[in-house]
Design an enzyme around this catalytic site. Structure first.
Site, PDB file in Angstrom:
ATOM      1  N   GLY A  45       0.524  -1.552  -0.102  1.00 60.21           N
ATOM      2  CA  GLY A  45       0.207   0.448   0.057  1.00 60.21           C
ATOM      3  C   GLY A  45       1.106   1.495   0.064  1.00 60.21           C
ATOM      4  O   GLY A  45       1.976   1.462   0.371  1.00 60.21           O
ATOM      5  N   GLN A  50       3.063   9.960   1.270  1.00 56.96           N
ATOM      6  CA  GLN A  50       3.992   9.361   0.990  1.00 56.96           C
ATOM      7  C   GLN A  50       5.466   9.359  -0.029  1.00 56.96           C
ATOM      8  O   GLN A  50       6.918   9.530  -0.342  1.00 56.96           O
ATOM      9  CB  GLN A  50       3.995   7.452   1.425  1.00 56.96           C
ATOM     10  CG  GLN A  50       3.414   7.665   2.660  1.00 56.96           C
ATOM     11  CD  GLN A  50       3.418   6.064   2.798  1.00 56.96           C
ATOM     12  OE1 GLN A  50       2.408   5.607   2.307  1.00 56.96           O
ATOM     13  NE2 GLN A  50       4.572   5.418   3.431  1.00 56.96           N
ATOM     14  N   CYS A  93       5.882  -0.281   8.026  1.00 57.49           N
ATOM     15  CA  CYS A  93       5.328   1.562   6.747  1.00 57.49           C
ATOM     16  C   CYS A  93       6.814   1.933   6.598  1.00 57.49           C
ATOM     17  O   CYS A  93       7.562   1.876   6.781  1.00 57.49           O
ATOM     18  CB  CYS A  93       5.016   2.587   7.337  1.00 57.49           C
ATOM     19  SG  CYS A  93       4.485   4.259   7.136  1.00 57.49           S
ATOM     20  N   LEU A  94       6.391   2.172   4.841  1.00 56.66           N
ATOM     21  CA  LEU A  94       7.751   2.259   3.642  1.00 56.66           C
ATOM     22  C   LEU A  94       8.156   3.398   3.960  1.00 56.66           C
ATOM     23  O   LEU A  94       9.693   3.642   3.592  1.00 56.66           O
ATOM     24  CB  LEU A  94       7.335   2.636   2.356  1.00 56.66           C
ATOM     25  CG  LEU A  94       6.408   1.472   1.987  1.00 56.66           C
ATOM     26  CD1 LEU A  94       5.835   1.463   0.444  1.00 56.66           C
ATOM     27  CD2 LEU A  94       7.497   0.087   1.840  1.00 56.66           C
ATOM     28  N   HIS A 135      -4.633   2.612   7.096  1.00 54.57           N
ATOM     29  CA  HIS A 135      -2.805   2.858   7.564  1.00 54.57           C
ATOM     30  C   HIS A 135      -3.310   3.805   6.539  1.00 54.57           C
ATOM     31  O   HIS A 135      -2.540   4.933   6.883  1.00 54.57           O
ATOM     32  CB  HIS A 135      -2.233   1.636   7.080  1.00 54.57           C
ATOM     33  CG  HIS A 135      -0.998   2.028   7.464  1.00 54.57           C
ATOM     34  ND1 HIS A 135       0.069   1.621   8.158  1.00 54.57           N
ATOM     35  CD2 HIS A 135      -0.119   2.530   6.777  1.00 54.57           C
ATOM     36  CE1 HIS A 135       1.088   1.830   8.101  1.00 54.57           C
ATOM     37  NE2 HIS A 135       1.071   3.016   6.970  1.00 54.57           N
ATOM     38  N   GLU A 136      -3.440   3.824   5.439  1.00 57.97           N
ATOM     39  CA  GLU A 136      -3.427   4.840   4.359  1.00 57.97           C
ATOM     40  C   GLU A 136      -3.602   5.700   4.029  1.00 57.97           C
ATOM     41  O   GLU A 136      -3.275   6.619   3.580  1.00 57.97           O
ATOM     42  CB  GLU A 136      -3.490   4.183   2.863  1.00 57.97           C
ATOM     43  CG  GLU A 136      -3.018   2.386   2.439  1.00 57.97           C
ATOM     44  CD  GLU A 136      -1.405   3.178   2.421  1.00 57.97           C
ATOM     45  OE1 GLU A 136      -0.781   3.469   2.762  1.00 57.97           O
ATOM     46  OE2 GLU A 136      -0.421   1.764   3.169  1.00 57.97           O
ATOM     47  N   HIS A 139      -2.518   8.363   6.488  1.00 57.22           N
ATOM     48  CA  HIS A 139      -1.655   8.887   5.604  1.00 57.22           C
ATOM     49  C   HIS A 139      -2.072  10.429   5.226  1.00 57.22           C
ATOM     50  O   HIS A 139      -1.991  11.459   5.126  1.00 57.22           O
ATOM     51  CB  HIS A 139      -0.831   8.268   5.003  1.00 57.22           C
ATOM     52  CG  HIS A 139       0.255   7.659   4.563  1.00 57.22           C
ATOM     53  ND1 HIS A 139       1.335   7.712   5.987  1.00 57.22           N
ATOM     54  CD2 HIS A 139       0.628   6.501   4.928  1.00 57.22           C
ATOM     55  CE1 HIS A 139       2.346   7.054   5.917  1.00 57.22           C
ATOM     56  NE2 HIS A 139       1.867   5.623   5.800  1.00 57.22           N
TER      57      HIS A 139
HETATM   58 ZN    ZN Z   1       1.987   3.961   6.064  1.00 58.52          ZN
END
Ligand code: ZN
Length: 163
Positions: A45, A50, A93-94, A135-136, A139
């Site tokens: 995701g 991000q 998380c990236l 989660h997204e 963000h």
């Molecule tokens: Zn994340």
């Protein structure tokens, strides 16, 4: 299509409330680049903030690591309802590499969003998809996993991350 640079916490764009997507053509291009970026980073995701774009758009592919890719793009997503059932699970998380944080999330959600053709969609998400979408969407609201911790747990996680 292109692989974009993933912004790392504490980049301020990750703490900003993202604005609505209004330019469909630009959003299509961004979504294609974000999918390239997500696959390249081995993620499942990725939200627009991000990659430094403060817009309400995220991409997700819950299954590509196990089988055929199923890329999905969600523009201006809204959680219409959440199940009462909550489960706590580890989330990476990236944008915060190397850190895994346990977060309680609804196990099922009803999501409404606009697709790449500009058509409104509606679906019930469960399992990994439900967790990932929450989660997204965090963000898009300027919330990262660290923000969901108690002050004590956050201090520990930040120290681990910055070490
Ligand atoms: Zn994340």
């Amino acid at each position: 299509m292109a692989v974009l640079a993933v912004r790392l916490w504490p980049d301020p764009v990750l703490s900003r409330m993202a604005g609505p997507v209004t330019d469909l053509a630009a959003a299509r291009e961004l979504a294609a680049d974000m999918l390239d970026t997500m696959y390249h980073a081995q993620g499942r995701g990725l939200a627009a903030p991000q990659v430094g774009v403060s817009l309400r758009l995220f991409v997700m592919d819950a299954t590509w690591k196990e089988g055929a890719p199923t890329p999905q793009v969600f523009m201006n997503p809204v959680i219409v309802s959440r199940s009462g059932d909550v489960a706590t699970g580890p989330e990476g998380c990236l944008s915060i590499p190397g850190i895994t944080i346990s977060i309680a999330r609804a196990t099922a959600i009803r999501l409404r969003w606009t697709d790449l053709d500009g058509v409104m969609q509606d679906a019930d998400l469960t399992g990994f998809q439900a967790i990932c979408a929450q989660h997204e969407i965090d963000h898009l609201d300027g919330i990262v996993t660290l923000d969901r911790l108690s002050p004590e747990a956050r201090a520990l996680a930040e120290a681990e991350y910055l070490a």
